[in-house]
Design a protein around this motif. Structure first.
Motif, PDB file in Angstrom:
ATOM      1  N   ILE A  77       0.840  -1.201   0.000  1.00 39.97           N
ATOM      2  CA  ILE A  77       0.000   0.000   0.000  1.00 39.97           C
ATOM      3  C   ILE A  77       0.874   1.250   0.000  1.00 39.97           C
ATOM      4  N   ALA A  78       1.977   1.211   0.734  1.00 40.43           N
ATOM      5  CA  ALA A  78       2.903   2.345   0.711  1.00 40.43           C
ATOM      6  C   ALA A  78       3.434   2.569  -0.704  1.00 40.43           C
ATOM      7  N   ALA A  79       3.675   1.467  -1.430  1.00 36.76           N
ATOM      8  CA  ALA A  79       4.167   1.587  -2.805  1.00 36.76           C
ATOM      9  C   ALA A  79       3.097   2.199  -3.712  1.00 36.76           C
ATOM     10  N   GLU A  80       1.827   1.817  -3.502  1.00 41.41           N
ATOM     11  CA  GLU A  80       0.740   2.404  -4.283  1.00 41.41           C
ATOM     12  C   GLU A  80       0.632   3.903  -4.022  1.00 41.41           C
ATOM     13  N   ILE A  81       0.742   4.275  -2.766  1.00 40.15           N
ATOM     14  CA  ILE A  81       0.699   5.700  -2.399  1.00 40.15           C
ATOM     15  C   ILE A  81       1.842   6.454  -3.087  1.00 40.15           C
ATOM     16  N   LYS A  82       2.992   5.843  -3.054  1.00 40.37           N
ATOM     17  CA  LYS A  82       4.170   6.467  -3.675  1.00 40.37           C
ATOM     18  C   LYS A  82       3.963   6.624  -5.180  1.00 40.37           C
ATOM     19  N   GLU A 134      -6.965  -3.579  -4.946  1.00 44.53           N
ATOM     20  CA  GLU A 134      -7.884  -4.385  -5.772  1.00 44.53           C
ATOM     21  C   GLU A 134      -7.182  -5.663  -6.225  1.00 44.53           C
ATOM     22  N   GLY A 135      -7.882  -6.777  -6.119  1.00 43.19           N
ATOM     23  CA  GLY A 135      -7.294  -8.059  -6.493  1.00 43.19           C
ATOM     24  C   GLY A 135      -6.662  -8.769  -5.312  1.00 43.19           C
ATOM     25  N   ARG A 136      -6.045  -8.010  -4.433  1.00 48.29           N
ATOM     26  CA  ARG A 136      -5.436  -8.609  -3.243  1.00 48.29           C
ATOM     27  C   ARG A 136      -6.443  -8.618  -2.081  1.00 48.29           C
ATOM     28  N   ASP A 137      -7.160  -7.487  -1.915  1.00 49.24           N
ATOM     29  CA  ASP A 137      -8.045  -7.344  -0.754  1.00 49.24           C
ATOM     30  C   ASP A 137      -9.525  -7.242  -1.118  1.00 49.24           C
ATOM     31  N   TYR A 138      -9.809  -6.851  -2.344  1.00 44.87           N
ATOM     32  CA  TYR A 138     -11.223  -6.698  -2.745  1.00 44.87           C
ATOM     33  C   TYR A 138     -11.338  -6.803  -4.258  1.00 44.87           C
ATOM     34  N   GLU A 178     -21.695  -2.552  -9.691  1.00 46.16           N
ATOM     35  CA  GLU A 178     -21.936  -1.122  -9.445  1.00 46.16           C
ATOM     36  C   GLU A 178     -20.634  -0.350  -9.238  1.00 46.16           C
ATOM     37  N   GLY A 179     -19.519  -1.069  -9.314  1.00 51.28           N
ATOM     38  CA  GLY A 179     -18.221  -0.403  -9.129  1.00 51.28           C
ATOM     39  C   GLY A 179     -17.849  -0.221  -7.673  1.00 51.28           C
ATOM     40  N   ASN A 180     -18.556  -0.910  -6.772  1.00 52.95           N
ATOM     41  CA  ASN A 180     -18.248  -0.798  -5.346  1.00 52.95           C
ATOM     42  C   ASN A 180     -17.347  -1.943  -4.890  1.00 52.95           C
ATOM     43  N   PRO A 181     -16.481  -1.683  -3.920  1.00 57.49           N
ATOM     44  CA  PRO A 181     -15.536  -2.717  -3.478  1.00 57.49           C
ATOM     45  C   PRO A 181     -16.223  -3.816  -2.662  1.00 57.49           C
ATOM     46  N   VAL A 182     -15.852  -5.040  -2.948  1.00 53.88           N
ATOM     47  CA  VAL A 182     -16.363  -6.201  -2.205  1.00 53.88           C
ATOM     48  C   VAL A 182     -15.155  -6.936  -1.624  1.00 53.88           C
ATOM     49  N   PRO A 183     -14.939  -6.898  -0.312  1.00 54.62           N
ATOM     50  CA  PRO A 183     -13.785  -7.583   0.287  1.00 54.62           C
ATOM     51  C   PRO A 183     -13.806  -9.065  -0.027  1.00 54.62           C
ATOM     52  N   THR A 184     -12.614  -9.642  -0.217  1.00 53.57           N
ATOM     53  CA  THR A 184     -12.540 -11.067  -0.504  1.00 53.57           C
ATOM     54  C   THR A 184     -12.899 -11.878   0.750  1.00 53.57           C
TER      55      THR A 184
END
Length: 566
Positions: free
Chosen positions: A70-75, A398-402, A407-413
Motif C-alpha cells: 500500500i505504501a508503494a501504491e501511495i508512492k 484491488e485483487g489482493r483485498d477486494y 456497481e463499481g463498489n468494493p467487495v472484500p474477498t
C-alpha cells in the motif's frame, strides 16, 4: 465526363478529410503522450518527498506501520512516502504539551480534538498565536475535498466558530477531522458503553438491556462473583474491569451518577433550567460511594482507573472481566462477540435517549511553520480524503483485498473477511482501515459518506446478502435503528467551548482538570470522610478559579440564543 470529374473531386475531398481526421487523432495522441512525457506522473502526483507526522494519540489509534504494497501504491500515485510516529506515555495531552514546548516538530502533527472543549484546544490556540503553525486558509481553499469546509452549512458550529475559523485569529491553523458529508447522519453505527461477557449472560439468563442503572450493575456484579466464573486461563473473573483502552473514568458506565449530558463535561441543567456544574450537586459523593462499595466488595478491579491499555486488552481477550466498562462494537478484539452491550444506563435526568450532534468532529492536524512546502502536505491530505484515497486506505488493493462489483463498489474477498474475524492482528498488517489499520485517519478521514462512495454502511456489507458480522449483530441486538428514530439532534456548542473567551479561562481549565484528578483520588480514599474532604477542596479551587462567573457566562450565552449541547 462531368460526372467522372465530379466523382474524382469528391474522392479527393474525402481523402483530404480522412487525412485531416487522421492528423487530428494523431495530434491528440501525441498531446496525451507529450503530457505524459512532460510529467511522467499521474494526475494525483504531488511531489517526490517523505512526509513525517507525529501523532499525539494512544497506541491503538496511531497505526504507524504501513503495509509495503500500500505504501508503494501511495508512492506511485502521489510521490509521497508517509512516515508516522506515535507518542509513548500515559497521557496524549501531556505529550502534546511537551511536544509543543520542545518545538522540534516534523512535517505535521495530529491530535485528539473531539470538540473545542478539549484541553488540547488551549495549548493549540496558544501555539497558533505564537506562530508555530502555518496558516492553511488559501491552501485548503485550493483543494477538492477540504474546500468544502468553506461552504455554508458544511461544518458544525463548534468546528467552524471555535476551532477552524476563530474570529480573533488571522488564519486557519487547526484542521478538524471526521466531518460527515451529510448533517444528522451517523456514518458508522458505534455502540459504546459497558459490555458484558455473552457466556455470563447465557449462564445467568439475564437480559443485558434490562440493566439500566448503576444499582442494577452492582447487583449483577455480585451475581457474577458468587457464580465464580473463570477466564480462559482458569483464573477467577473480576466482575467489573476497566475500559478496553485501559484505566479511565468514563461516564457511560455509571451515567445515572454523573451530572452531564452526552459531552461528559459535567455541566448540565436542573429541572428548573438552571445550569450547574457537578460540584454544585450531590452527584460527586453519590458516585464516590458507589465506586468505593464496588471496590470494597471485590467487584471492581482495583486498577479500574489506572490499568495500562495493553493489560486491559489482554484481559478482554482472555475474558478476565465479567463487565468491560467501555467498549464498542467495532473493536477487533471482540470480533467473535465475546462481549455484548450492557444497558444503556439511564442518565441523571431519567431514561436514556440518544443525542447526536448536527455533525460530529473528531481529531485534528496542523502543519508546523518550520515545514517546507506545506501545500504538499495539504494536497496529500486532500488525496487521502478523496474517494480514490479512501478506496486505497479503507479497502486496500484491488485483487489482493477486494474486487469491484457491477456497481463499481468494493467487495472484500472471503479470505480477508475470515482473517479479520479469526486473526485481527494479522489482518491489520494488510494496512487498510477495514482490516484495522488507521494510518490514513490523521490527514484523510473526513467528508465521510460510505454509502454514497462505496455502496455500503459498514465495511464488508457488500460481501454479504445478509450481514452476520459481529458489529451488525450488536447493532441489531442493541436496537440502534429504533433508538436513532427518536434521537435528539443538537447543533450546539459544548459548555467548555467558551473557556477561551473567559477572562480566567486558563485558571478554570486547570481547576476543571484538577477536579477530574481529585475524583480518582476520592474513589481510592480510605473513608467517605477523606473522600468528602478531597471533593470539598476541589470545589473551593473551582470557585476560586471563577466557576460561578463562568456559569453566568453560560447563562448569558443561552439567553442570547446560543444552543448549548451538554
Amino acid at each position: 465526363m462531368k460526372y467522372i470529374k465530379k466523382v474524382l473531386i469528391l474522392c479527393c475531398v474525402a481523402l483530404l478529410l480522412l487525412s485531416g481526421c487522421g492528423d487530428n487523432k494523431s495530434e491528440k495522441e501525441n498531446a496525451t503522450n507529450n503530457k505524459k512525457n512532460e510529467n511522467g506522473k499521474p494526475d494525483t502526483w504531488i511531489a517526490d518527498r517523505k512526509i513525517k507526522g507525529l501523532v499525539f494519540m494512544s497506541e491503538g489509534d496511531v497505526s504507524p506501520h504501513m503495509n509495503e504494497e500500500i505504501a508503494a501504491e501511495i508512492k506511485k500515485k502521489t510521490g509521497i512516502e508517509l512516515e508516522l510516529q506515535g507518542i509513548s506515555g500515559d497521557s496524549s495531552t501531556e505529550a502534546l504539551a511537551s511536544g509543543l514546548a520542545a518545538g522540534d516538530l516534523p512535517d505535521f502533527i495530529a491530535y485528539y480534538l473531539n470538540n473545542s472543549g478539549r484541553p488540547e484546544m488551549k495549548m493549540l490556540n496558544k501555539a497558533s498565536e505564537q506562530g508555530m503553525f502555518h496558516d492553511l486558509t488559501d491552501m485548503l481553499k485550493d483543494t477538492k475535498v477540504y474546500s468544502k469546509y468553506f461552504e455554508e452549512g458544511y461544518l458544525p458550529t463548534d468546528t467552524k466558530e471555535n476551532i477552524m475559523f476563530q474570529e480573533d485569529q488571522d488564519g486557519t491553523y487547526l484542521v478538524h477531522m471526521s466531518i460527515p458529508r451529510e448533517a444528522g447522519k451517523e456514518n458508522r453505527k458505534y455502540i459504546g458503553g459497558p459490555y458484558i461477557q455473552k457466556d455470563i449472560v447465557d449462564e445467568l439468563g439475564i437480559d443485558p438491556a434490562s440493566i439500566d442503572s448503576s444499582e442494577k450493575v452492582h447487583e449483577l456484579a455480585k451475581k457474577i462473583k458468587e457464580h465464580g466464573f473463570k477466564d480462559v486461563n482458569g483464573k477467577e473473573v473480576t466482575p467489573i474491569g476497566p475500559t478496553a483502552w485501559g484505566g479511565s473514568d468514563r461516564h457511560p458506565f455509571y451515567n445515572d451518577l454523573v451530572w452531564t449530558g452526552s459531552t461528559g463535561e459535567k455541566f448540565f441543567e436542573d429541572k428548573e433550567g438552571k445550569i450547574k456544574f457537578e460540584t454544585q450537586t450531590d452527584y460527586p459523593m453519590k458516585r464516590v460511594k458507589h465506586v468505593q462499595k464496588l471496590i470494597d466488595e471485590g467487584l471492581m478491579h482495583p486498577e479500574f482507573y489506572t490499568m495500562e491499555e495493553n493489560r486491559a486488552v489482554e484481559g478482554l481477550v482472555n475474558k478476565s472481566f465479567g463487565i468491560v466498562s467501555d467498549l464498542h462494537n467495532f473493536k477487533a478484539e471482540n470480533s467473535d462477540m465475546k462481549y455484548v452491550p450492557l444497558g444503556p444506563i439511564n442518565n441523571v435526568q431519567g431514561e436514556y435517549k440518544m443525542v447526536l450532534p448536527y455533525k460530529s468532529g473528531y481529531a485534528g492536524w496542523s502543519i508546523p511553520s518550520t515545514t517546507e512546502n506545506p501545500e504538499e502536505i495539504v494536497k496529500f491530505a486532500d488525496f487521502l480524503a478523496s474517494k480514490e484515497g479512501k478506496l486505497l486506505s479503507w479497502y486496500g488493493i484491488e485483487g489482493r483485498d477486494y474486487e469491484l462489483n457491477n456497481e463499481g463498489n468494493p467487495v472484500p474477498t472471503k479470505e480477508v473477511l475470515e482473517e479479520i474475524e479469526k486473526n485481527p492482528d494479522e489482518a491489520a498488517k494488510r494496512g487498510f482501515r477495514g482490516a484495522g489499520s488507521y494510518w490514513a485517519e490523521h490527514l484523510g478521514y473526513t467528508d465521510i459518506d460510505r454509502e454514497a462512495d462505496f455502496g455500503e454502511a459498514e465495511y464488508g456489507d457488500n460481501a454479504k446478502k445478509e450481514d452476520d458480522s459481529t458489529p451488525q449483530k450488536i447493532i441489531e441486538m442493541w436496537g440502534y435503528d429504533e433508538k436513532m428514530k427518536d434521537a435528539e439532534i443538537v447543533d450546539g456548542l459544548s459548555p467548555k467551548s467558551f473557556i477561551p473567551e473567559f477572562e480566567k479561562g486558563e485558571e478554570l481549565e486547570l481547576a476543571l482538570t484538577a477536579y477530574d484528578e481529585s475524583l480518582i483520588k476520592a474513589y481510592y480514599a480510605k473513608s467517605e470522610d477523606e473522600a468528602q474532604k478531597i471533593i470539598d477542596d476541589a470545589k473551593k479551587k473551582l470557585k476560586n478559579a471563577g466557576l460561578e462567573e463562568y456559569i453566568k457566562l453560560l447563562e448569558q450565552k443561552k439567553s442570547d440564543g446560543t444552543t448549548i449541547r451538554y
